[in-house]
Design an enzyme around this catalytic site. Structure first.
Site, mmCIF file in Angstrom:
data_model
loop_
_atom_site.group_PDB
_atom_site.id
_atom_site.type_symbol
_atom_site.label_atom_id
_atom_site.label_comp_id
_atom_site.label_asym_id
_atom_site.label_seq_id
_atom_site.Cartn_x
_atom_site.Cartn_y
_atom_site.Cartn_z
ATOM 1 N N CYS A 94 0.847 -1.195 0.000
ATOM 2 C CA CYS A 94 0.000 0.000 0.000
ATOM 3 C C CYS A 94 0.881 1.244 0.000
ATOM 4 O O CYS A 94 1.819 1.340 0.804
ATOM 5 C CB CYS A 94 -0.910 -0.002 1.229
ATOM 6 N N PHE A 323 -21.229 -16.084 24.981
ATOM 7 C CA PHE A 323 -21.015 -14.890 24.148
ATOM 8 C C PHE A 323 -21.404 -15.226 22.706
ATOM 9 O O PHE A 323 -20.622 -15.037 21.779
ATOM 10 C CB PHE A 323 -19.557 -14.418 24.216
ATOM 11 N N GLU A 344 -25.747 -14.710 25.764
ATOM 12 C CA GLU A 344 -25.178 -13.460 25.248
ATOM 13 C C GLU A 344 -25.617 -12.304 26.133
ATOM 14 O O GLU A 344 -26.706 -12.332 26.702
ATOM 15 C CB GLU A 344 -25.660 -13.264 23.797
ATOM 16 N N ASN A 379 -25.726 -10.999 31.794
ATOM 17 C CA ASN A 379 -24.456 -10.296 31.957
ATOM 18 C C ASN A 379 -23.368 -11.322 32.263
ATOM 19 O O ASN A 379 -23.281 -11.831 33.383
ATOM 20 C CB ASN A 379 -24.557 -9.266 33.081
ATOM 21 N N CYS A 447 -9.857 -12.831 21.036
ATOM 22 C CA CYS A 447 -9.331 -11.709 20.247
ATOM 23 C C CYS A 447 -8.337 -10.886 21.062
ATOM 24 O O CYS A 447 -7.965 -9.786 20.661
ATOM 25 C CB CYS A 447 -10.464 -10.831 19.721
#
EC number: 2.1.1.190
Length: 491
Positions: A94, A323, A344, A379, A447
């Site tokens: 790039c 989740f 969730e 939660n 993540c």
């Protein structure tokens, strides 16, 4: 376990000691870069042992660098010269990438061969597991890799009318700056979106609202490209007409966001719906541009298939997907297990996952119905042993938390185990705990390697599990983001 294989590019055992002082046989001012950190900076040491983090430097290079920040035991510096170049250094793909003024900050590793990027991320994962969790996976999973360019189907593009420059900028922020990079192309975006950057600049420049549109959010499905325009003031009829003309010319769908995320709506109702397919499971996932979906659909398809292979759910298994989001893992699990529960934190996402389940159940071929699925809003950052036990016995878990990780979930599991082995200070368990058993296997998709390591430490050292495998998922090529997967089995 099926599928784990050794990765050939692991540099060393993460439990071994790193050198604590730099080389003394190099010319004055030269540094040997030995590794990369989580921000994709080269890491070197001065002869006195002081750590230097160097923007733009790669492992195994000899470099000179200009220091711009000093602390007692470390420095931050920028690369000024390369005296011995890494064989893994490549030409960036790039024109906006680099260390020059105004360089785009969206990518950090384009100067490193993509295979070496994966090796660096694997090392980051292993270092985090060992140093933060005191956990070493028994097996390294083969990395999940995909296209290095044109992969980014989701992006948040900043927008600004810069009067001094006489132009509108649309793109990512500059390196270490709040200014927007002057981007004309972006090769990590799909080609048709990269080609739209200059037309988008021209569009916003032509609008009455050019000074009150701070952001365009991109969401691509398999067949539809959606653009969400954040506007701080109502749009004029002329501006709405300009958006419609752009949509017709470029084949995109405009959504408008006058206030918070709940206000996002289509400019014009009708038209095709955003969705992505998981062909290995015959699943199609409709979504809205504000729903969480993975940035990289190519990797997501492989990730789901790999995760379910490792989970190895059978027709006698009850599985909980923690989740669960839109049901990205829940619905594929429902093609294999006896029963699945998706839990969730967002009520809105739970409603969307129920809709997706019903739609896919209705569309299944005869004789291939999905297993029963229940979706629950809770939660998940305030879990307790009592709540965990109330969810019933599950044979296997799939855990896919946000960056904060799944500490409360791992802690509740650890508290139950500690109470059962009679550990000092362990909490008392309710009567309902009798007969409750923890899952035999947990597949954890992460993540954030730091929170994965923290949670892995709890699972291995306090909850009665062993880490049988872990590996990286190159969800974000050319960035320092480390996605990973780990598998835990009950001892």
């Amino acid at each position: 376990m099926s599928d784990p294989t050794e990765h050939p590019e692991i540099l060393q055992d993460p439990s071994s000691s790193a050198p604590v002082q730099g080389r003394t046989d190099l010319p004055p001012g030269w540094l040997e870069v030995t590794s990369m950190d989580m921000d994709a900076q080269g890491v070197a040491r001065r002869p006195d042992g002081k750590v230097v983090f160097i923007d733009g430097a790669l492992p195994f290079e000899w470099v000179s660098a200009s220091t711009h920040r000093k602390k007692n035991n470390w420095e931050q510096a920028s690369l000024t010269a390369i005296h011995r170049e890494s064989p893994q250094r490549v030409r960036p793909g790039c024109p906006h990438f680099g260390l020059h003024a105004g360089a785009c900050g969206g990518c950090k590793m384009q100067h490193l061969h993509v295979g070496a990027q994966v090796a660096v991320k694997q090392r980051v994962l292993e270092d985090n597991l060992w140093h933060l969790g005191k956990v070493k996976a028994e097996t390294v999973l083969r990395p999940i890799e995909g296209p290095a360019w044109g992969y980014r189907y989701r992006a948040r593009l900043a927008v600004r009318h810069v009067e001094k420059k006489g132009k509108v900028l649309v793109g990512f922020h500059e390196r270490k700056s709040r200014y927007i990079a002057d981007m004309e192309v972006c090769p990590v975006l799909p080609p048709h979106v990269s080609a739209m950057l200059l037309p988008l600049r021209a569009l916003i420049a032509s609008m009455d609202a050019r000074d009150t549109c701070p952001q365009i959010e991109l969401a691509c499905g398999d067949d539809v490209t959606a653009l969400v325009l954040r506007h701080l003031e109502p749009l004029s009829e002329a501006d709405l007409g300009r958006l419609r003309s752009f949509a017709a010319a470029h084949g995109v769908q405009w959504w408008l966001q006058p206030k918070g995320p709940d206000t996002v709506h289509l400019l014009d109702e009708g038209g095709p719906q955003l969705n992505y397919a998981l062909p290995d499971f015959g699943i199609t996932m409709p979504f809205k541009p504000t729903d969480f979906t993975q940035v990289n659909p190519h990797i997501n398809r492989v990730l789901v298939t790999r995760a379910l292979r490792l989970l190895d759910a059978g027709r006698t298994d009850r599985v909980i997907d923690w989740f669960c989001g839109l049901g990205n893992f829940t619905l594929p699990i429902a093609t294999q297990a006896r029963e699945v529960v998706g839990i969730e934190g967002s009520e809105a996402l739970v409603a969307r996952s129920r809709e997706n389940y019903r739609k896919n159940q209705d569309d299944r071929p005869q004789g291939q119905a999905l297993a029963p699925a229940t979706f629950v809003a809770r939660n998940l950052f305030e879990m307790t042993p009592e709540m965990l036990i109330a969810d019933g016995v599950a044979d296997k878990w799939l855990v896919d938390p946000p960056r904060e990780g799944a500490f409360a979930l791992a802690k509740a599991l650890a508290d139950i185990h500690q109470a059962r082995i009679g550990a000092e200070d362990a909490p008392a368990l309710p009567a309902s705990a009798e007969g409750w058993t923890p899952p035999q296997r947990i597949v954890y998709v992460s993540c954030n390697p730091a929170t994965l390591a923290r949670d892995a430490g709890l699972l291995v050292h306090q909850a009665g599990y062993r880490c049988v495998a872990a590996g990286v998922v190159n969800m974000f090529p050319h960035t320092a983001h480390v996605e990973s997967m780990a598998v835990f089995e009950r001892v």
